[in-house]
Write an enzyme that holds these catalytic residues in place. Structure first.
Site, PDB file in Angstrom:
ATOM      1  N   PRO A   6      26.413  34.043   6.183  1.00  0.00           N
ATOM      2  CA  PRO A   6      25.507  35.013   6.817  1.00  0.00           C
ATOM      3  C   PRO A   6      25.137  34.587   8.230  1.00  0.00           C
ATOM      4  O   PRO A   6      24.763  33.443   8.458  1.00  0.00           O
ATOM      5  CB  PRO A   6      24.276  34.995   5.911  1.00  0.00           C
ATOM      6  CG  PRO A   6      24.689  34.298   4.657  1.00  0.00           C
ATOM      7  CD  PRO A   6      25.822  33.389   5.027  1.00  0.00           C
ATOM      8  N   GLU A   7      25.302  35.505   9.169  1.00  0.00           N
ATOM      9  CA  GLU A   7      24.937  35.255  10.562  1.00  0.00           C
ATOM     10  C   GLU A   7      23.749  36.167  10.909  1.00  0.00           C
ATOM     11  O   GLU A   7      23.201  36.813  10.027  1.00  0.00           O
ATOM     12  CB  GLU A   7      26.135  35.530  11.478  1.00  0.00           C
ATOM     13  CG  GLU A   7      27.351  34.678  11.125  1.00  0.00           C
ATOM     14  CD  GLU A   7      28.556  34.974  12.020  1.00  0.00           C
ATOM     15  OE1 GLU A   7      28.369  35.438  13.155  1.00  0.00           O
ATOM     16  OE2 GLU A   7      29.688  34.731  11.564  1.00  0.00           O
ATOM     17  N   LYS A  57      19.132  31.926  12.116  1.00  0.00           N
ATOM     18  CA  LYS A  57      19.664  32.315  10.810  1.00  0.00           C
ATOM     19  C   LYS A  57      18.697  31.951   9.687  1.00  0.00           C
ATOM     20  O   LYS A  57      19.066  31.983   8.514  1.00  0.00           O
ATOM     21  CB  LYS A  57      21.015  31.636  10.568  1.00  0.00           C
ATOM     22  CG  LYS A  57      22.101  32.071  11.543  1.00  0.00           C
ATOM     23  CD  LYS A  57      23.422  31.400  11.209  1.00  0.00           C
ATOM     24  CE  LYS A  57      24.250  31.149  12.447  1.00  0.00           C
ATOM     25  NZ  LYS A  57      25.398  30.289  12.201  1.00  0.00           N
ATOM     26  N   ARG A  74      27.652  27.753  -3.470  1.00  0.00           N
ATOM     27  CA  ARG A  74      28.037  26.443  -2.932  1.00  0.00           C
ATOM     28  C   ARG A  74      26.854  25.534  -2.606  1.00  0.00           C
ATOM     29  O   ARG A  74      27.037  24.368  -2.329  1.00  0.00           O
ATOM     30  CB  ARG A  74      28.932  26.653  -1.697  1.00  0.00           C
ATOM     31  CG  ARG A  74      30.197  27.416  -2.093  1.00  0.00           C
ATOM     32  CD  ARG A  74      31.134  27.577  -0.949  1.00  0.00           C
ATOM     33  NE  ARG A  74      31.723  26.312  -0.547  1.00  0.00           N
ATOM     34  CZ  ARG A  74      32.610  26.190   0.423  1.00  0.00           C
ATOM     35  NH1 ARG A  74      33.009  27.259   1.085  1.00  0.00           N
ATOM     36  NH2 ARG A  74      33.106  25.020   0.741  1.00  0.00           N
ATOM     37  N   ARG A 134      27.934  24.750  31.880  1.00  0.00           N
ATOM     38  CA  ARG A 134      28.194  23.900  30.714  1.00  0.00           C
ATOM     39  C   ARG A 134      29.688  23.654  30.605  1.00  0.00           C
ATOM     40  O   ARG A 134      30.478  24.591  30.532  1.00  0.00           O
ATOM     41  CB  ARG A 134      27.681  24.588  29.430  1.00  0.00           C
ATOM     42  CG  ARG A 134      26.194  24.883  29.450  1.00  0.00           C
ATOM     43  CD  ARG A 134      25.373  23.629  29.292  1.00  0.00           C
ATOM     44  NE  ARG A 134      25.642  22.981  28.015  1.00  0.00           N
ATOM     45  CZ  ARG A 134      24.999  23.273  26.894  1.00  0.00           C
ATOM     46  NH1 ARG A 134      24.052  24.176  26.883  1.00  0.00           N
ATOM     47  NH2 ARG A 134      25.296  22.651  25.774  1.00  0.00           N
ATOM     48  N   ARG A 182      36.617  25.490  14.600  1.00  0.00           N
ATOM     49  CA  ARG A 182      36.494  26.685  13.779  1.00  0.00           C
ATOM     50  C   ARG A 182      37.694  27.584  13.987  1.00  0.00           C
ATOM     51  O   ARG A 182      38.264  27.653  15.076  1.00  0.00           O
ATOM     52  CB  ARG A 182      35.222  27.478  14.175  1.00  0.00           C
ATOM     53  CG  ARG A 182      33.948  26.665  14.101  1.00  0.00           C
ATOM     54  CD  ARG A 182      33.557  26.326  12.684  1.00  0.00           C
ATOM     55  NE  ARG A 182      33.297  27.521  11.882  1.00  0.00           N
ATOM     56  CZ  ARG A 182      32.131  28.171  11.848  1.00  0.00           C
ATOM     57  NH1 ARG A 182      31.130  27.743  12.569  1.00  0.00           N
ATOM     58  NH2 ARG A 182      31.974  29.234  11.081  1.00  0.00           N
TER      59      ARG A 182
END
Ligand code: ZN
Length: 289
Positions: free
Chosen positions: A2-3, A57, A116, A158, A267
């Site tokens: 879930p984001e 989140k 999980r 950055r 990712r």
């Protein structure tokens, strides 16, 4: 996982039914993901939920003080990879992997389920909004609240890949893999580009794309890729509108090139190799091989 849009959808569902209700009891199953299980069982009963809100989140449940105990508390829940928060009647069938039950004074129940168990549940003392959240460490701005200048300041200068920067919760809180890939595709930016090398025009495009993608995903009640459901157990619909995420080998909806999946910043990242041009160095490195 879930984001922001999924957590926001759950929060809105809970905010519609929970405020004003009192927690009557807490029952726990497996507790290895809960910071202090006995604190949950001892300190929550009797407290009234005043509001439910999202912070990055995290779900934050603001709890009123009890008579005789002036401390305001907040209950903090992170859904990790597979967490679900549902409200139901206590007689509703219990799904496997349900690990926490919060009985409410109207006879209903809130349940936390997590296959999980990468989620977390904890209590934060000192209920004031800013005070509550300081123990979470330095989290960045909410992508839907950040101004364009704040966004630019967080990304530009950055020396890290844009994919890593968007995922870094200290830069922006709430972004995850799905919405990062979708936003970069809409903005036509390759995930390995460096934040510092993005032009003002690209940063503007990314800011606009990210907010549009997140708002649309909230409107479609999130993306149900694996386990995500809202607080009533209904899956989201935004996965049907993904342009790149999870679409390896399919056609780019913009230019019909084949969508690729590569690991960026640890990712898996989906992108269109034609619309999202790789930075020069990467292109050269690839030719050598
Ligand atoms: Zn394309």
């Amino acid at each position: 996982m879930p984001e922001l849009p999924e957590v926001e959808t759950i929060v809105r569902g809970l905010q519609a039914v929970l405020p004003g209700k009192r927690i009557m009891g807490v029952r726990l199953g497996i507790t290895d993901f809960i910071e202090d299980p006995s604190a949950l069982e001892e300190q929550l009963p009797g407290r009234r939920i005043s509001s439910v809100r999202r912070y990055g989140k995290f779900l934050v449940f603001d709890l009123d003080s009890l008579s005789g105990d002036s401390r305001r508390l907040a209950l903090l829940i992170h859904l990790g990879m597979t967490g679900q928060l549902l409200t139901c009647k206590p007689e509703a069938p219990i799904a496997a992997h349900t690990h926490a039950y919060f009985a409410l004074d109207d006879g209903s129940e809130m349940r936390y389920r997590d296959i999980r168990r990468f989620g977390s549940i904890r209590i934060l003392a000192e209920g004031a909004p800013s005070g509550v959240l300081s123990p979470l460490g330095p989290l960045g701005l909410d992508p839907l609240e950040a101004t364009e200048e704040e966004f630019r300041a967080g990304i530009n200068g950055r020396h890290a890949r844009i994919k890593a920067l968007l995922l870094d919760q200290r830069v922006l809180r709430g972004m995850g893999n799905i919405y990062t890939d979708e936003s970069l595709w809409h903005a036509k930016i390759h995930p390995t580009r460096l934040g510092a090398k993005l032009s003002a025009r690209e940063l503007h495009g990314l800011y606009v794309a990210m907010r549009r993608v997140l708002s649309q995903a909230i409107r479609f009640r999130g993306s149900s890729i694996s386990d995500y459901v809202d607080s009533k157990g209904t899956p989201g619909k935004f996965q049907q509108r993904h342009c790149v995420y999870g679409r390896k080998g399919k056609k780019c909806p913009r230019c019909a090139a084949m969508i690729r999946r590569e690991t960026v910043a640890g990712r898996s990242s989906y992108f269109c190799p034609k619309c999202q041009r790789a930075p020069k160095k990467t292109r050269k490195a690839r030719r050598k091989h």
